[in-house]
Enzyme design. Structure first.
Site, short mmCIF file in Angstrom:
data_model
loop_
_atom_site.label_atom_id
_atom_site.label_comp_id
_atom_site.label_asym_id
_atom_site.label_seq_id
_atom_site.Cartn_x
_atom_site.Cartn_y
_atom_site.Cartn_z
N SER A 1 26.97 64.36 56.39
CA SER A 1 28.08 63.59 55.84
C SER A 1 28.51 62.55 56.86
CB SER A 1 29.26 64.52 55.52
OG SER A 1 30.44 63.80 55.24
N TYR B 1 35.47 71.49 58.02
CA TYR B 1 34.37 70.73 57.42
C TYR B 1 33.75 69.77 58.43
CZ TYR B 1 31.77 68.00 53.97
OH TYR B 1 30.76 67.38 53.26
#
EC number: 1.1.1.300
Length: 341
Positions: free
Chosen positions: A197, A210
């Site tokens: 990501s 995350y």
């Protein structure tokens, strides 16, 4: 070799690498074939994983789909089989038109295999990997795609959710790679894809677990790539995929400044996967989508922290996750009330 001579040689190689990189931007290299190769995708039951499965199916890869949700995984497999049937019909028509003289790879020889696997559990990964080797064969393309997000501020996030995020988003890459890399090393052939990501390259507030998991998996991928180069295993390729916010519902509610959002909207999942496939099939080491993410990452590396904070506040990126977290919290409260908790 004399160190001065070696220094100039290294300088030339570095400059040549820039030339080759520029050439790739101007002239797209030819895509390699994955027809008949075993491609394993984790998190294939939905989102990007499902789209990766469909793209590889269109290229006649033999698919192995892993997901924790059996029903969703089977739905993806059904879509893949539909693609295979369409390819088979097209091949039959081509053979008939060519009076049977053309040799075409029939997709009926290809199959899709589904396995219910929790990649956050090490032993589950190893046991399922052994089943794949026995029932399907050795994996040539490994797409580590499975991911989760807790959606809590750090001090409100239960420890077990933090551990779960780290296990699925980061540790699972270790287990799957350890399971399938040995054979790749033996034959010096394979491709490992890490779906990370943009939050593995720079961070924002409210998603500490995350970001930590994605930063960790980016570091894992880079170190693995260097290890393969050091071992001179040039037949094993690696691709790191770092997309910006993708409109899959995973971060529903996430918003940057409304005046900026039209210029940097959430990515369409189809577009994200198609760009990633181009990178994978041309052996591109890394892809950030959109390309603006390369600039953001570079600026974050050279600017003072306070300058980065100013940019975040201008873009509305400093608290962009707060609406998403609030929605998650509201949904959790509604479920608890509904269940009488």
């Amino acid at each position: 070799m004399n160190i001065v001579v070696e220094f100039f040689l290294v300088t030339f190689k570095v400059l040549w690498a820039f030339v080759l990189a520029a050439a790739r931007w101007l002239v797209r290299p030819k895509e390699k074939s994955v027809a008949g190769q075993v491609c394993l995708i984790t998190g294939a039951g939905s989102g990007l994983g499902r789209l990766f499965a469909l793209e590889f199916a269109r290229r006649r890869a033999l698919l192995v789909l892993w997901d924790i949700n059996t029903q969703s995984n089977e739905e993806t497999a059904g879509m893949v089989r539909h693609i295979y049937r369409d390819l088979e019909a097209a091949d039959a028509a081509a053979l008939q038109a060519g009076n049977g003289e053309e040799e075409i790879l029939p997709p009926c020889n290809l199959q899709v295999f589904t396995y219910t696997c929790d990649v956050g559990k090490r032993e589950n990964v190893y046991l399922t990997a052994e089943r794949v080797r026995k029932e399907v064969g050795e994996v040539s393309v490994l797409v580590n795609n499975a991911g989760v997000v807790s959606g809590h501020h750090l001090l409100e996030c239960p420890d077990e959710l933090i551990e779960r995020t780290m296990m699925v988003n980061c540790h699972a890459h270790f287990w799957t790679t350890k399971a399938f890399l040995p054979t790749m090393l033996e034959i010096n052939h394979g491709h490992i894809v890490t779906v990370a990501s943009s939050l593995g390259l720079f961070s924002t507030a409210g998603v500490e677990d995350y970001c930590a998991s994605k930063f960790g998996v980016v570091g894992f991928h880079e170190s693995l790539s260097h290890e393969l180069k050091a071992a001179e295993k040039d037949g094993i390729k690696t691709t790191l995929v770092c997309p910006y916010l993708v409109d899959t519902g995973m971060f529903r509610g996430c918003r940057i400044r409304k005046e900026i959002e039209p210029f940097l909207p959430p990515l369409k999942p189809d577009y994200c996967v198609k760009q990633a496939m181009k990178a994978i099939l041309t052996d591109q080491p890394m892809i950030c989508t959109p390309r603006l993410m390369y600039i953001v990452t570079f600026m974050k590396s050279i600017l003072p922290f306070e300058a980065v904070v100013c940019m975040y506040r201008f873009l509305g990126a400093d608290k962009c996750m707060y609406p998403f977290i609030a929605q998650r919290k509201q949904a959790t409260n509604n479920n608890e009330a509904k269940n009488g908790i």
